[in-house]
Design a protein around this motif. Sequence first.
Motif, mmCIF file in Angstrom:
data_model
loop_
_atom_site.group_PDB
_atom_site.id
_atom_site.type_symbol
_atom_site.label_atom_id
_atom_site.label_comp_id
_atom_site.label_asym_id
_atom_site.label_seq_id
_atom_site.Cartn_x
_atom_site.Cartn_y
_atom_site.Cartn_z
ATOM 1 N N VAL A 1 0.833 -1.206 0.000
ATOM 2 C CA VAL A 1 0.000 0.000 0.000
ATOM 3 C C VAL A 1 0.871 1.260 0.000
ATOM 4 C CG1 VAL A 1 -1.644 1.341 1.361
ATOM 5 C CG2 VAL A 1 -1.954 -1.132 1.129
ATOM 6 N N LEU A 2 2.007 1.183 0.705
ATOM 7 C CA LEU A 2 2.883 2.347 0.803
ATOM 8 C C LEU A 2 3.817 2.479 -0.398
ATOM 9 C CD1 LEU A 2 3.704 1.810 4.541
ATOM 10 C CD2 LEU A 2 2.594 3.832 3.627
ATOM 11 N N GLY A 3 3.745 1.548 -1.322
ATOM 12 C CA GLY A 3 4.618 1.609 -2.497
ATOM 13 C C GLY A 3 6.040 1.183 -2.187
ATOM 14 N N LEU A 4 6.235 0.478 -1.072
ATOM 15 C CA LEU A 4 7.589 0.054 -0.693
ATOM 16 C C LEU A 4 7.923 -1.315 -1.271
ATOM 17 C CD1 LEU A 4 7.525 1.050 3.077
ATOM 18 C CD2 LEU A 4 8.678 2.258 1.254
ATOM 19 N N TYR B 1 4.420 1.255 -7.662
ATOM 20 C CA TYR B 1 5.630 0.929 -6.919
ATOM 21 C C TYR B 1 6.778 1.864 -7.307
ATOM 22 C CZ TYR B 1 9.936 -1.420 -5.689
ATOM 23 O OH TYR B 1 11.188 -1.694 -5.214
ATOM 24 N N GLY B 2 7.495 2.348 -6.310
ATOM 25 C CA GLY B 2 8.650 3.204 -6.565
ATOM 26 C C GLY B 2 8.270 4.656 -6.803
ATOM 27 N N ASP B 3 6.970 4.909 -6.902
ATOM 28 C CA ASP B 3 6.503 6.262 -7.121
ATOM 29 C C ASP B 3 5.693 6.607 -5.873
ATOM 30 O OD1 ASP B 3 5.742 8.629 -8.172
ATOM 31 O OD2 ASP B 3 4.136 7.813 -9.400
ATOM 32 N N THR B 4 5.981 7.741 -5.275
ATOM 33 C CA THR B 4 5.413 7.945 -3.943
ATOM 34 C C THR B 4 4.276 8.956 -3.926
ATOM 35 O OG1 THR B 4 7.319 9.364 -3.643
ATOM 36 C CG2 THR B 4 7.384 7.213 -2.606
ATOM 37 N N LYS B 5 3.668 9.192 -5.082
ATOM 38 C CA LYS B 5 2.652 10.265 -5.136
ATOM 39 C C LYS B 5 1.488 10.036 -4.181
ATOM 40 C CE LYS B 5 3.315 12.279 -9.689
ATOM 41 N NZ LYS B 5 3.885 11.171 -10.503
ATOM 42 N N THR B 6 1.004 8.780 -4.121
ATOM 43 C CA THR B 6 -0.152 8.541 -3.267
ATOM 44 C C THR B 6 0.177 8.680 -1.787
ATOM 45 O OG1 THR B 6 0.381 6.214 -3.500
ATOM 46 C CG2 THR B 6 -1.451 7.033 -4.813
ATOM 47 N N ASN B 7 1.461 8.671 -1.473
ATOM 48 C CA ASN B 7 1.824 8.742 -0.066
ATOM 49 C C ASN B 7 1.550 10.106 0.564
ATOM 50 O OD1 ASN B 7 2.544 6.117 0.070
ATOM 51 N ND2 ASN B 7 4.739 6.444 -0.132
ATOM 52 N N ARG B 8 1.216 11.096 -0.254
ATOM 53 C CA ARG B 8 0.857 12.377 0.352
ATOM 54 C C ARG B 8 -0.466 12.288 1.118
ATOM 55 N NH1 ARG B 8 -0.611 12.865 -5.010
ATOM 56 N NH2 ARG B 8 -2.615 13.841 -5.449
ATOM 57 N N PHE B 9 -1.262 11.249 0.841
ATOM 58 C CA PHE B 9 -2.509 11.062 1.584
ATOM 59 C C PHE B 9 -2.312 10.208 2.834
ATOM 60 C CE2 PHE B 9 -3.957 10.983 -3.004
ATOM 61 C CZ PHE B 9 -4.397 12.287 -3.006
#
Lengths: 305, 68, 255
Positions: free
Chosen positions: A49-52, A69-77
Amino acid sequence: MAVLEISQLKKSFGKQTVLDDVSFSVEKGSVFGFIGKNGAGKTTTMNIVLGLLRAESGEVKVNGETVIYGDTKTNRFVGYLPDVPEFYSFLTAREYMQLSLDVSGTTYPNGDQKITDLLAMVGLEDSKKRISNYSRGMKQRLGIAQALINDPVLLICDEPTSALDPIGRKQLLSVLEKVKEKTTVVFSTHILSDVEAVCDEVAILDKGKIVTQGSVSELKGRLSSKRWSVTLETLADAEKVKEALAHNPLFSNISQKDSIVEGETTEGRQAIRSIMEILTRLAIVPEKIERIEPTMEEVFLEAIK
Amino acid sequence: MALPDIMAYLPIIIPLLILQVTLMITALLHLVKNERLDRNNKIVWALVIIFVNLIGPILYLIFGRKED
Amino acid sequence: MRGTLAFLKKELIEHTRNYKLFIFFIVFAIIGILSPLSAKFLPELLESLMDENITIILQEPTHVDSWVQFFSNVNQMGLVVMILVFSPLMAREYEKGTLVHMVTKGLPRLSIYSAKLAMLYLSWTLFYWMSALITLGYTYYYFPDSSTEGLLLATVSMYIFGLMLLALLLLSAVILETTFAPLLAVGGFVGLLFLGELVPVIQEWSPLQLNSRNAQWLTGLEPGREIIQSFAVTGILTVFFIAAGAALFRKKAIN
């Protein structure tokens, strides 16, 4: 609206399948318990879920956006608290919070005040020490503060309570209750009393599969065997009642302890009605008839059977 | 070597000594306050810092601190 | 950009508080001082130690000797210390899982990578040129008639060589995940370059010219075609190391 949607997630390490077709979704504004034994695949799911971690197949959406994966854009939420959080030990808590704020890209009219508020919430507001001198409990508290720095829509906690003493646990759960008003919380755990204390919805993961999912009361209601007990006035009454119930196929596992008769049934309402009929027929007046509320533990054990 | 020669080298030798002493004192001060080392370790490190010129204090500051 | 700068600031605080920058300062300042000192002082010391009856002819030292010392010290001390100290740069983060918080807060991998590279390059730039300036100053003081002919080419080529090694260090630190393996990787690479010296064709194109022929430019030797080839190869390798490291780090599992 679903804040987190997971569909048909698959992941294996080598030949070992860790996640096998995992699907569930988390609605906004709930505290979602993600329950499973150690090694069931909870942390793996969270890391995807965290893209890790990269999933073999399946899709994860956070706040409607697909996680890549490897892209962290959704992690701003997202706010994330790992089970054993490690921070840059040469920084102080305030410096670390400032770093977290800056890397998250969030802007506040008064960022300093935000940091002060969060540190106050977890009781670290006046610690001038470097993190290298922190105890485990202090690190966990800092972990919550830093996870909330970007006002996340979704807070993900991995086994947040398992390393803490009872007081630390209580503090943490009450913080989660507070957080719930603004943020959807997903937390993984194997401590079932925590689930009962704060969760609205749960999903139970076993051997890489979601075995059951729903609200806590729904799952309890769905439980195939329900417990009941009848408290009588005298031992003799209890004997008689036990005898009578034993002939009825509705009841199973009947036991008697002093003047209390207990047992299980598959049909909760029907069972209580039958007990009352039997008592009337025998002309015995009970002290108490009770449907015993199942615990999360029973729900869990049945789910992973 | 004659005295005037030594005088000629002072402008370069003094900064060099200052640098070495600064390095040694920094390492020693850190060593004294370091709670992560026991007494025996401290004595060994102190000897290394004082007697192994230049390399000793650097080795301590890189490997001996046990902080990170 | 804000995230990159914040992460770079964290790197600066880290390397200040764990004495790394202090060590660089001391080592490179000492190199700067020691080089002209030993050029000037060693021949005189040798002379005073010699028996009166034996006369050896020692050439009067010049500014070139001072720079010869400088380049050899930078090679043997400066670069070694810098690569040794920076070797755990990624391993520390991987081991403790500290990057997880940064990545999960939405900090792009590329920001982390560029901040790490900036940390390496800032340190090398600052301390190398500081050291060179100190040597320059003392060389003028002790060898007043020294010229600056070829000095820019000599010092810049060493600087570029350092940039290449540090790019390789970061690439190997991203891949290898352990504390001192990156150090060995860089050492192995330099070893290969030395082996390549045995083959004339490789020698002509080898980056090694940038760190071994420095003093030659000071003696008035005209730089030829090989040095341009060497710069080109070094430049291409540096860009390749940086790009490969960035690409690999973007796909690295962090948890």
